[in-house]
Write an enzyme that holds these catalytic residues in place. Structure first.
Site, short mmCIF file in Angstrom:
data_model
loop_
_atom_site.label_atom_id
_atom_site.label_comp_id
_atom_site.label_asym_id
_atom_site.label_seq_id
_atom_site.Cartn_x
_atom_site.Cartn_y
_atom_site.Cartn_z
N LYS A 1 37.91 34.77 26.50
CA LYS A 1 38.69 34.59 27.73
C LYS A 1 39.73 33.52 27.43
O LYS A 1 39.54 32.68 26.54
CB LYS A 1 37.78 34.09 28.86
CG LYS A 1 38.34 34.29 30.25
CD LYS A 1 38.01 35.67 30.78
CE LYS A 1 38.65 35.91 32.12
NZ LYS A 1 38.27 37.23 32.66
N GLY B 1 35.21 46.17 51.16
CA GLY B 1 36.44 45.96 50.38
C GLY B 1 37.02 47.31 50.02
O GLY B 1 36.44 48.04 49.20
N GLY C 1 40.02 47.95 48.63
CA GLY C 1 41.22 47.73 47.80
C GLY C 1 41.30 48.78 46.71
O GLY C 1 40.90 49.92 46.90
N HIS C 2 41.80 48.36 45.53
CA HIS C 2 42.00 49.31 44.44
C HIS C 2 40.72 50.05 44.06
O HIS C 2 40.69 51.26 44.03
CB HIS C 2 42.54 48.56 43.21
CG HIS C 2 43.94 48.10 43.38
ND1 HIS C 2 44.25 46.84 43.87
CD2 HIS C 2 45.11 48.72 43.16
CE1 HIS C 2 45.56 46.73 43.92
NE2 HIS C 2 46.11 47.85 43.50
N VAL C 3 39.66 49.29 43.78
CA VAL C 3 38.42 49.92 43.34
C VAL C 3 37.73 50.60 44.54
O VAL C 3 37.28 51.74 44.45
CB VAL C 3 37.45 48.89 42.71
CG1 VAL C 3 36.18 49.58 42.25
CG2 VAL C 3 38.11 48.17 41.54
P1 NAD Z 1 41.69 44.35 45.55
O1 NAD Z 1 42.30 43.02 45.76
O2 NAD Z 1 42.57 45.53 45.31
O3 NAD Z 1 40.78 44.71 46.80
C1 NAD Z 1 39.93 43.82 47.43
C2 NAD Z 1 39.79 44.23 48.88
O4 NAD Z 1 38.80 43.40 49.47
C3 NAD Z 1 41.08 44.04 49.69
O5 NAD Z 1 41.34 45.20 50.45
C4 NAD Z 1 40.75 42.84 50.58
O6 NAD Z 1 41.41 42.88 51.84
C5 NAD Z 1 39.26 42.96 50.74
N1 NAD Z 1 38.58 41.70 51.07
C6 NAD Z 1 38.88 40.45 50.65
N2 NAD Z 1 38.01 39.56 51.17
C7 NAD Z 1 37.13 40.28 51.90
C8 NAD Z 1 35.98 39.95 52.66
N3 NAD Z 1 35.58 38.69 52.78
N4 NAD Z 1 35.32 40.94 53.27
C9 NAD Z 1 35.72 42.24 53.16
N5 NAD Z 1 36.80 42.61 52.46
C10 NAD Z 1 37.50 41.65 51.84
O7 NAD Z 1 40.65 44.15 44.36
P2 NAD Z 1 40.06 45.28 43.41
O8 NAD Z 1 40.90 45.40 42.20
O9 NAD Z 1 39.74 46.49 44.21
O10 NAD Z 1 38.71 44.59 42.94
C11 NAD Z 1 37.61 44.46 43.85
C12 NAD Z 1 36.53 43.61 43.20
O11 NAD Z 1 36.08 44.23 42.00
C13 NAD Z 1 36.98 42.20 42.82
O12 NAD Z 1 35.90 41.33 42.99
C14 NAD Z 1 37.28 42.35 41.34
O13 NAD Z 1 37.12 41.12 40.65
C15 NAD Z 1 36.23 43.33 40.90
N6 NAD Z 1 36.60 44.09 39.71
C16 NAD Z 1 37.73 44.85 39.73
C17 NAD Z 1 38.07 45.59 38.59
C18 NAD Z 1 39.30 46.47 38.60
O14 NAD Z 1 39.40 47.34 37.74
N7 NAD Z 1 40.23 46.29 39.54
C19 NAD Z 1 37.27 45.54 37.44
C20 NAD Z 1 36.10 44.76 37.48
C21 NAD Z 1 35.79 44.04 38.62
#
Ligand code: NAD
Length: 362
Positions: free
Chosen positions: A88, A188, A190-192
């Protein structure tokens, strides 16, 4: 992996307690670069890990963060069966104001000087554009934009891995991995989260969604036919699977006490507020926890694929293997009556030890 508390100890004591191989302090007067690259373990392969840019209050805090996060990457790569080590990097600074082309390219030179023992990708505070700058100085970087031959958005692969982790957990508990008629709460969207909701709905699971963004939650619910739930009353509802896909530490004594679900399986990193305590609490309560660092490894798989010459099909197939890896963890947890997160750590550690022995025989 055991969480090591940060104490005011010497740098070398900290490196010893986390068992790091190498830590590089990068400083450049001209660009203002202050960064730390931590290579935790390279038994399985080059150390891969994101570069985080953050306004740390102190340098000690930055060091602690990079040591902790790089160790976690070693475990993630090992449990996923990848030939990668854990690393990292952190750049100390405000990503909105302090980031420049020359700073990122100078950082790229430091990576280049490590001759491939560390490969980076994007993380909090860095973007594909930053990876593009790093790429101008070194080939040891992934996560560059798709137009430049990179793998693009990681989240569909991450969602696929989480989905496979959910299916494996359902199989372990209910004897069949069909999700038809099972209920899943995705916190949540979001993307995932959105990709996960799609996969779950394709299989006719009943899906609840919650998000602090009303707009996103409603949009995703409408698009895929999910039911909206107020984020604060999520645990008042009955569902089979809780899929945390927003923030970490949502699994703690207070929430565990309220939970009625059978399974926790989501993408968020560090879902257990305290790994040792909360892993045991879940075991005691009979809630099956699919270890986050295993089932959210799709992002890392994506980076690995990019290094090998990206193929979307092959990457998805690799993410599907998270199913078997999850079953293996659940089996070990059951056999040894240990929390699933501890079982995962043990499997990861054993793989590293086994491969180390093979390498020492050459
Ligand atoms: P993102 O920012 O696209 O989505 C996160 C979503 O969670 C948003 O819509 C946000 O409004 C919502 N949110 C934030 N705080 C909240 C709460 N207290 N209660 C409910 N909803 C809430 O993030 P992402 O890329 O979808 O990633 C989601 C999680 O997965 C993160 O913790 C990230 O570290 C982890 N992760 C993501 C990836 C990836 O490929 N993007 C890979 C490994 C781990």
């Amino acid at each position: 992996m055991s969480s090591i508390r940060f104490e005011e100890s010497s740098v070398f004591n900290q490196l010893a307690s986390f068992e790091h191989q190498q830590v590089v302090f990068c400083h450049d007067e001209d660009t203002g670069l202050k960064a730390i690259i931590a290579i935790h373990n390279t038994v399985l392969g080059p150390a891969l890990g994101g570069t985080r840019m953050w306004s740390y209050e102190t340098e000690a805090e930055a060091l602690y963060d990079v040591l902790r996060l790089s160790k976690a990457m070693t475990y993630k790569a090992a449990i996923t069966g990848l030939n990668l080590g854990g690393g990292k990097a952190v750049i100390i600074g405000d990503s909105r104001n302090d980031k420049t082309e020359v700073l990122m390219r100078r950082f790229g030179r430091f990576i280049e000087n490590l001759n491939g023992s560390f490969i980076t990708t994007q993380d909090v505070g860095t973007s594909p554009k930053d990876m593009e700058f790093i790429r101008m100085e070194t080939k040891y970087v992934t996560g560059v934009p798709e137009v430049l031959g990179g793998a693009g958005d990681l989240s569909p692969v991450t969602a696929k891995g989480v989905y496979m982790g959910i299916k494996a957990s359902v199989k372990e508990l209910f004897g069949t991995d069909s999700l038809a008629g099972r209920s899943v709460a995705v916190q949540g969207t979001g993307h995932v989260g959105e990709h996960l909701v799609n996969l779950l709905r394709i299989e006719n699971a009943k899906v609840y969604v919650s998000d602090i963004s009303q707009e996103r939650m409603i949009k995703v619910a409408k698009k895929y036919g999910a039911e909206v739930v107020n984020n604060n009353s999520l645990f008042d509802i009955d569902f089979d699977v809780y899929a945390p896909c927003a923030l970490g530490a949502t699994v703690n004594p207070e929430t565990i006490n309220k939970m009625k679900c059978a399974i926790i399986a989501g993408s968020a990193n560090n879902q257990l507020a305290d790994e040792k305590r909360d892993g045991q609490l879940l075991l005691d309560k009979g809630i099956l926890f699919a270890p986050d660092y295993l089932i959210n490894a799709g992002g890392l798989i994506n980076c690995y694929s990019e290094l090998e010459g990206y193929s979307k099909k092959r990457t998805m197939q690799m993410a599907e293997k998270i199913y078997d890896a999850t079953l293996q963890v659940l089996k070990k947890s059951k056999q040894e009556s240990i929390p699933t997160n501890i079982a995962a750590d043990k499997i990861a550690e054993k793989r590293i030890q086994d491969i180390k022995k093979i390498k020492s025989s050459f």
